[in-house]
Design a protein around this motif. Structure first.
Motif, PDB file in Angstrom:
ATOM      1  N   PRO A 218       0.823  -1.212   0.000  1.00  0.00           N
ATOM      2  CA  PRO A 218       0.000   0.000   0.000  1.00  0.00           C
ATOM      3  C   PRO A 218       0.860   1.267   0.000  1.00  0.00           C
ATOM      4  O   PRO A 218       1.929   1.296   0.601  1.00  0.00           O
ATOM      5  CB  PRO A 218      -0.813  -0.090   1.292  1.00  0.00           C
ATOM      6  CG  PRO A 218      -0.627  -1.453   1.811  1.00  0.00           C
ATOM      7  CD  PRO A 218       0.574  -2.046   1.165  1.00  0.00           C
ATOM      8  N   ILE A 219       0.367   2.293  -0.670  1.00  0.00           N
ATOM      9  CA  ILE A 219       1.067   3.577  -0.723  1.00  0.00           C
ATOM     10  C   ILE A 219       0.229   4.599   0.039  1.00  0.00           C
ATOM     11  O   ILE A 219      -0.939   4.808  -0.287  1.00  0.00           O
ATOM     12  CB  ILE A 219       1.264   4.028  -2.178  1.00  0.00           C
ATOM     13  CG1 ILE A 219       2.100   3.002  -2.940  1.00  0.00           C
ATOM     14  CG2 ILE A 219       1.931   5.398  -2.234  1.00  0.00           C
ATOM     15  CD1 ILE A 219       2.218   3.283  -4.419  1.00  0.00           C
ATOM     16  N   PRO A 220       0.814   5.257   1.045  1.00  0.00           N
ATOM     17  CA  PRO A 220       0.055   6.258   1.817  1.00  0.00           C
ATOM     18  C   PRO A 220       0.031   7.611   1.094  1.00  0.00           C
ATOM     19  O   PRO A 220       0.758   8.536   1.449  1.00  0.00           O
ATOM     20  CB  PRO A 220       0.828   6.338   3.133  1.00  0.00           C
ATOM     21  CG  PRO A 220       2.233   6.014   2.747  1.00  0.00           C
ATOM     22  CD  PRO A 220       2.142   5.040   1.606  1.00  0.00           C
ATOM     23  N   PHE A 221      -0.816   7.735   0.087  1.00  0.00           N
ATOM     24  CA  PHE A 221      -0.838   8.946  -0.732  1.00  0.00           C
ATOM     25  C   PHE A 221      -1.098  10.204   0.081  1.00  0.00           C
ATOM     26  O   PHE A 221      -0.384  11.198  -0.058  1.00  0.00           O
ATOM     27  CB  PHE A 221      -1.907   8.826  -1.829  1.00  0.00           C
ATOM     28  CG  PHE A 221      -1.509   7.924  -2.947  1.00  0.00           C
ATOM     29  CD1 PHE A 221      -0.690   8.376  -3.952  1.00  0.00           C
ATOM     30  CD2 PHE A 221      -1.957   6.623  -2.992  1.00  0.00           C
ATOM     31  CE1 PHE A 221      -0.316   7.548  -4.992  1.00  0.00           C
ATOM     32  CE2 PHE A 221      -1.597   5.782  -4.021  1.00  0.00           C
ATOM     33  CZ  PHE A 221      -0.776   6.248  -5.024  1.00  0.00           C
ATOM     34  N   LEU A 222      -2.118  10.192   0.908  1.00  0.00           N
ATOM     35  CA  LEU A 222      -2.523  11.407   1.608  1.00  0.00           C
ATOM     36  C   LEU A 222      -1.711  11.690   2.864  1.00  0.00           C
ATOM     37  O   LEU A 222      -1.821  12.776   3.440  1.00  0.00           O
ATOM     38  CB  LEU A 222      -4.012  11.348   1.947  1.00  0.00           C
ATOM     39  CG  LEU A 222      -4.938  11.238   0.732  1.00  0.00           C
ATOM     40  CD1 LEU A 222      -6.386  11.123   1.173  1.00  0.00           C
ATOM     41  CD2 LEU A 222      -4.747  12.406  -0.209  1.00  0.00           C
ATOM     42  N   SER A 223      -0.895  10.758   3.300  1.00  0.00           N
ATOM     43  CA  SER A 223      -0.066  11.007   4.483  1.00  0.00           C
ATOM     44  C   SER A 223       1.420  11.077   4.140  1.00  0.00           C
ATOM     45  O   SER A 223       2.259  11.095   5.026  1.00  0.00           O
ATOM     46  CB  SER A 223      -0.310   9.926   5.541  1.00  0.00           C
ATOM     47  OG  SER A 223      -0.021   8.650   5.008  1.00  0.00           O
ATOM     48  N   SER A 224       1.752  11.152   2.875  1.00  0.00           N
ATOM     49  CA  SER A 224       3.138  11.298   2.437  1.00  0.00           C
ATOM     50  C   SER A 224       3.362  12.731   1.968  1.00  0.00           C
ATOM     51  O   SER A 224       2.565  13.283   1.208  1.00  0.00           O
ATOM     52  CB  SER A 224       3.428  10.329   1.286  1.00  0.00           C
ATOM     53  OG  SER A 224       4.644  10.657   0.658  1.00  0.00           O
ATOM     54  N   GLU A 225       4.472  13.341   2.416  1.00  0.00           N
ATOM     55  CA  GLU A 225       4.765  14.721   2.021  1.00  0.00           C
ATOM     56  C   GLU A 225       4.947  14.851   0.515  1.00  0.00           C
ATOM     57  O   GLU A 225       4.612  15.883  -0.064  1.00  0.00           O
ATOM     58  CB  GLU A 225       6.021  15.220   2.737  1.00  0.00           C
ATOM     59  CG  GLU A 225       5.807  15.529   4.191  1.00  0.00           C
ATOM     60  CD  GLU A 225       7.037  16.142   4.836  1.00  0.00           C
ATOM     61  OE1 GLU A 225       7.775  16.880   4.149  1.00  0.00           O
ATOM     62  OE2 GLU A 225       7.260  15.889   6.016  1.00  0.00           O
ATOM     63  N   ASN A 226       5.484  13.836  -0.123  1.00  0.00           N
ATOM     64  CA  ASN A 226       5.752  13.909  -1.556  1.00  0.00           C
ATOM     65  C   ASN A 226       4.538  13.566  -2.415  1.00  0.00           C
ATOM     66  O   ASN A 226       4.510  13.921  -3.590  1.00  0.00           O
ATOM     67  CB  ASN A 226       6.907  12.970  -1.928  1.00  0.00           C
ATOM     68  CG  ASN A 226       8.200  13.384  -1.273  1.00  0.00           C
ATOM     69  OD1 ASN A 226       8.445  14.560  -1.058  1.00  0.00           O
ATOM     70  ND2 ASN A 226       9.031  12.413  -0.942  1.00  0.00           N
ATOM     71  N   LEU A 227       3.565  12.860  -1.864  1.00  0.00           N
ATOM     72  CA  LEU A 227       2.439  12.389  -2.664  1.00  0.00           C
ATOM     73  C   LEU A 227       1.112  13.073  -2.362  1.00  0.00           C
ATOM     74  O   LEU A 227       0.156  12.906  -3.121  1.00  0.00           O
ATOM     75  CB  LEU A 227       2.275  10.875  -2.476  1.00  0.00           C
ATOM     76  CG  LEU A 227       3.458  10.015  -2.921  1.00  0.00           C
ATOM     77  CD1 LEU A 227       3.206   8.554  -2.584  1.00  0.00           C
ATOM     78  CD2 LEU A 227       3.704  10.190  -4.400  1.00  0.00           C
ATOM     79  N   ALA A 228       1.026  13.835  -1.285  1.00  0.00           N
ATOM     80  CA  ALA A 228      -0.254  14.453  -0.919  1.00  0.00           C
ATOM     81  C   ALA A 228      -0.715  15.475  -1.960  1.00  0.00           C
ATOM     82  O   ALA A 228      -1.869  15.439  -2.401  1.00  0.00           O
ATOM     83  CB  ALA A 228      -0.145  15.107   0.458  1.00  0.00           C
ATOM     84  N   LEU A 229       0.181  16.361  -2.369  1.00  0.00           N
ATOM     85  CA  LEU A 229      -0.211  17.371  -3.357  1.00  0.00           C
ATOM     86  C   LEU A 229      -0.515  16.760  -4.722  1.00  0.00           C
ATOM     87  O   LEU A 229      -1.515  17.125  -5.351  1.00  0.00           O
ATOM     88  CB  LEU A 229       0.860  18.464  -3.456  1.00  0.00           C
ATOM     89  CG  LEU A 229       0.419  19.767  -4.106  1.00  0.00           C
ATOM     90  CD1 LEU A 229      -0.736  20.394  -3.337  1.00  0.00           C
ATOM     91  CD2 LEU A 229       1.581  20.739  -4.178  1.00  0.00           C
ATOM     92  N   PRO A 230       0.286  15.795  -5.220  1.00  0.00           N
ATOM     93  CA  PRO A 230      -0.113  15.138  -6.472  1.00  0.00           C
ATOM     94  C   PRO A 230      -1.443  14.395  -6.370  1.00  0.00           C
ATOM     95  O   PRO A 230      -2.211  14.354  -7.337  1.00  0.00           O
ATOM     96  CB  PRO A 230       1.041  14.168  -6.762  1.00  0.00           C
ATOM     97  CG  PRO A 230       2.216  14.780  -6.103  1.00  0.00           C
ATOM     98  CD  PRO A 230       1.670  15.432  -4.864  1.00  0.00           C
ATOM     99  N   ALA A 231      -1.756  13.818  -5.211  1.00  0.00           N
ATOM    100  CA  ALA A 231      -3.049  13.146  -5.042  1.00  0.00           C
ATOM    101  C   ALA A 231      -4.192  14.154  -5.124  1.00  0.00           C
ATOM    102  O   ALA A 231      -5.219  13.896  -5.761  1.00  0.00           O
ATOM    103  CB  ALA A 231      -3.092  12.410  -3.703  1.00  0.00           C
ATOM    104  N   ILE A 232      -4.009  15.323  -4.521  1.00  0.00           N
ATOM    105  CA  ILE A 232      -5.019  16.379  -4.617  1.00  0.00           C
ATOM    106  C   ILE A 232      -5.119  16.873  -6.056  1.00  0.00           C
ATOM    107  O   ILE A 232      -6.209  17.172  -6.551  1.00  0.00           O
ATOM    108  CB  ILE A 232      -4.700  17.520  -3.634  1.00  0.00           C
ATOM    109  CG1 ILE A 232      -4.855  17.015  -2.198  1.00  0.00           C
ATOM    110  CG2 ILE A 232      -5.587  18.725  -3.866  1.00  0.00           C
ATOM    111  CD1 ILE A 232      -4.396  17.991  -1.138  1.00  0.00           C
TER     112      ILE A 232
END
Length: 191
Positions: free
Chosen positions: A83-97
Motif C-alpha cells: 500500500p502507498i500512503p498517498f494522503l499522508s506522504s509529504e511527496n504524494l499528498a499534493l499530487p493526489a489532490i
C-alpha cells in the motif's frame, strides 16, 4: 515561512493541474467531436463530475486513496505492490489532490474545446485533406490555430480557478502532512 511554503505549493499545484486539464480536455474534445449517440453519452459522463460538490469529490477520492483497503490499494495489491500512503506522504499528498482536481474540473475545458472545434470551418479540413495532410499536420496547422483563443481562455481560467484551491486541501489532508499540501487560501482561512 509557512506562507512562502503555501505559495510554492500553489505554483507546483498549478503546474500539475493546468497543463493536464488543457491537454486532456482538448484530447477528449477531439475524440468526442462527433454526432453519434455514444459521443453524446460520453460527453455527459465526462462533464458530470464537474457538477459535483467539493465534499462529494473529496469523499470519493479519499476512498480511492485509503492505504488500508482503498480502491487503489486493492488494485496495487493484485500486482503484489504494498500500500502507498498517498494522503499522508509529504511527496504524494499534493499530487493526489491534483489528480482529484483534474478529475473534478475536466468537464468544463472539454466542453469549451468542443464548442471551439464545432466553430472551425469544414472548408479548412477539406483543403487539408486535398493537400494530403495527415492527422497530426491537420491538428498543428488547422485545428490548433483555429481554436487558439479558446486555448488561451482555458489556460487563464484554469490558472485563476486553481489558485483558489481550498476545499480539496482542507477535506483531504487538512493541509498536511507538514504543510506539504497547504494552499494559500487555506492558510489565509486558518490565520
Amino acid at each position: 515561512k509557512v506562507f512562502l511554503g503555501t505559495l510554492w505549493n500553489m505554483l507546483c499545484f498549478i503546474l500539475m493541474t493546468v497543463p493536464a486539464l488543457a491537454v486532456i480536455g482538448l484530447g477528449l474534445a477531439l475524440a468526442l467531436n462527433r454526432t453519434t449517440r455514444t459521443a453524446a453519452f460520453l460527453r455527459g459522463v465526462f462533464f458530470s463530475s464537474s457538477v459535483l460538490s467539493v465534499t462529494i469529490v473529496t469523499l470519493l477520492w479519499r476512498i480511492v486513496f485509503i492505504p488500508d483497503g482503498g480502491f487503489l490499494t486493492n488494485v496495487l495489491g493484485m500486482f503484489g505492490h504494498p500500500p502507498i500512503p498517498f494522503l499522508s506522504s509529504e511527496n504524494l499528498a499534493l499530487p493526489a489532490i491534483a489528480i482529484t482536481t483534474i478529475w473534478w474540473c475536466l468537464g468544463l475545458p472539454m466542453m469549451l474545446f468542443l464548442a471551439a472545434l464545432q466553430q472551425v470551418p469544414r472548408e479548412l479540413y477539406e483543403a487539408a485533406a486535398l493537400d494530403n495532410a495527415g492527422r497530426w499536420k491537420t491538428l498543428w496547422n488547422v485545428t490548433l490555430p483555429s481554436i487558439q483563443r479558446t486555448l488561451v481562455l482555458v489556460i487563464v481560467y484554469e490558472i485563476v480557478l486553481q489558485f483558489q484551491l481550498f476545499g480539496q486541501s482542507q477535506l483531504m489532508t487538512l493541509g498536511g502532512p507538514n504543510n506539504a499540501s497547504r494552499s494559500t487560501v487555506l492558510f489565509i482561512y486558518e490565520v
